[in-house]
Design a protein around this motif. Structure first.
Motif, mmCIF file in Angstrom:
data_model
loop_
_atom_site.group_PDB
_atom_site.id
_atom_site.type_symbol
_atom_site.label_atom_id
_atom_site.label_comp_id
_atom_site.label_asym_id
_atom_site.label_seq_id
_atom_site.Cartn_x
_atom_site.Cartn_y
_atom_site.Cartn_z
ATOM 1 N N PHE A 132 0.871 -1.181 0.000
ATOM 2 C CA PHE A 132 0.000 0.000 0.000
ATOM 3 C C PHE A 132 0.904 1.226 0.000
ATOM 4 O O PHE A 132 1.576 1.495 1.001
ATOM 5 N N PRO A 133 0.945 1.999 -1.092
ATOM 6 C CA PRO A 133 1.947 3.073 -1.217
ATOM 7 C C PRO A 133 1.763 4.194 -0.200
ATOM 8 O O PRO A 133 2.753 4.787 0.233
ATOM 9 N N ASN A 177 1.849 -1.024 6.750
ATOM 10 C CA ASN A 177 1.778 -2.098 5.756
ATOM 11 C C ASN A 177 1.939 -3.462 6.410
ATOM 12 O O ASN A 177 1.236 -4.415 6.069
ATOM 13 N N LEU A 178 2.874 -3.541 7.352
ATOM 14 C CA LEU A 178 3.133 -4.826 8.007
ATOM 15 C C LEU A 178 1.963 -5.239 8.901
ATOM 16 O O LEU A 178 1.520 -6.390 8.873
ATOM 17 N N ILE A 179 1.467 -4.268 9.643
ATOM 18 C CA ILE A 179 0.392 -4.586 10.590
ATOM 19 C C ILE A 179 -0.892 -4.966 9.850
ATOM 20 O O ILE A 179 -1.659 -5.804 10.314
ATOM 21 N N ALA A 180 -1.062 -4.377 8.653
ATOM 22 C CA ALA A 180 -2.312 -4.585 7.909
ATOM 23 C C ALA A 180 -2.594 -6.054 7.620
ATOM 24 O O ALA A 180 -3.744 -6.464 7.539
ATOM 25 N N GLN A 236 5.780 4.238 -0.408
ATOM 26 C CA GLN A 236 6.168 4.699 -1.753
ATOM 27 C C GLN A 236 7.537 5.387 -1.767
ATOM 28 O O GLN A 236 8.107 5.582 -2.830
ATOM 29 N N THR A 237 8.055 5.744 -0.584
ATOM 30 C CA THR A 237 9.369 6.390 -0.552
ATOM 31 C C THR A 237 10.511 5.373 -0.460
ATOM 32 O O THR A 237 11.672 5.750 -0.450
ATOM 33 N N LEU A 238 10.182 4.096 -0.384
ATOM 34 C CA LEU A 238 11.225 3.063 -0.284
ATOM 35 C C LEU A 238 11.847 2.800 -1.652
ATOM 36 O O LEU A 238 11.198 2.970 -2.687
ATOM 37 N N SER A 239 13.085 2.337 -1.634
ATOM 38 C CA SER A 239 13.719 1.875 -2.878
ATOM 39 C C SER A 239 13.038 0.576 -3.308
ATOM 40 O O SER A 239 12.320 -0.058 -2.525
#
Ligand code: ATP
Length: 226
Positions: free
Chosen positions: A88-89, A96-99, A127-130
């Motif tokens: 999820f961006p 995201n992990l908890i979801a 969305q800011t991750l590589s």
């Protein structure tokens, strides 16, 4: 644990699988191999009911998966890290992990220990991750569901060498912990020392299955060479 036998799968009128057999025992790491377009992703899509098989059998812990919708298949304990990730961006890394969390051995602490970068970036939006960090997040998310069988489709494809190394190290840890895993990857040198068995697809069929040590030059040239 997983027993796929003779599946045939179509995309509209065009047949992609012509009889795939694949077996994963509990605690095993199994490689699904083959050149481009031979049916690896389609086999995984059929397993998860995303492109259902038209015939054959797919049994997971003695249950027939073929008639089940994808969400039911996931709930039975299959965790997919699809090609091209998909997080999820707009949620943070931790959100995201908890979801996807479900109770079991893998929790936030365990996943962040496996991928320390995810702990460092916990409050950033995904969305800011590589690309490589997003791949770690995708694996972390799948683990948070505590899957009985984890399925990785090209988890290291197109990533920087440093990140690839970290992901292979994590896969090693999964192996040591006895996580049952089906893994598609093109990097034979990383894959072969790690897996218990290999299955090779050729033109939508299982062409060869065996131990990594039995995968000699002849088989490589015939089924995996470019
Ligand atoms: P790669 O390593 O390139 O991902 P693969 O072994 O995963 O290859 P698949 O993606 O499963 O192979 O493709 C198997 C066959 O199905 C190929 O002939 C491909 O062209 C075809 N195919 C895949 N996806 C579709 C689709 N959405 N519609 C029609 N045909 C498709």
């Amino acid at each position: 644990m997983l027993n796929i036998a003779g599946i045939e799968t179509f995309y509209g009128p065009s047949q992609a699988l012509f009889g795939v057999d694949l077996y994963v025992a509990a605690g095993e790491m199994v490689a699904l191999m083959g050149r481009n377009g031979m049916g690896k992703t389609t086999t995984i899509r059929s397993l998860f009911g995303l492109t259902p098989a038209a015939s054959g059998t797919i049994e997971f812990e003695s249950r027939d998966l073929r008639k089940l919708p994808s969400y039911r298949i996931a709930r039975l304990g299959l965790g997919l890290v699809p090609e091209g990730r998909r997080c999820f961006p707009n949620l943070t890394v931790r959100e995201n992990l908890i979801a996807t969390a479900r109770p079991g051995q893998w929790d936030l602490m365990q996943v962040e220990r496996l991928f320390p970068r995810l702990a460092e970036r916990a409050q950033q939006s995904a969305q800011t991750l590589s690309g490589g960090e997003q791949q770690m997040l995708a694996i972390g998310r799948a683990l948070m569901t505590n899957p009985r069988l984890l399925v990785l489709d090209e988890a290291t494809e197109g990533l920087a060498p440093v990140i690839r190394k970290e992901i292979w190290a994590a896969i090693h840890t999964l192996k040591q912990q006895g996580q049952s895993t089906l893994i598609v990857d093109k990097s034979l040198s990383e894959l072969l020392p790690l897996v218990d068995r290999c299955t090779i697809l050729e033109k939508g069929r299982t062409a060869w299955s065996g131990l990594p040590g039995e995968l000699d030059e002849g088989i490589r040239d015939r089924y995996l060479g470019v």
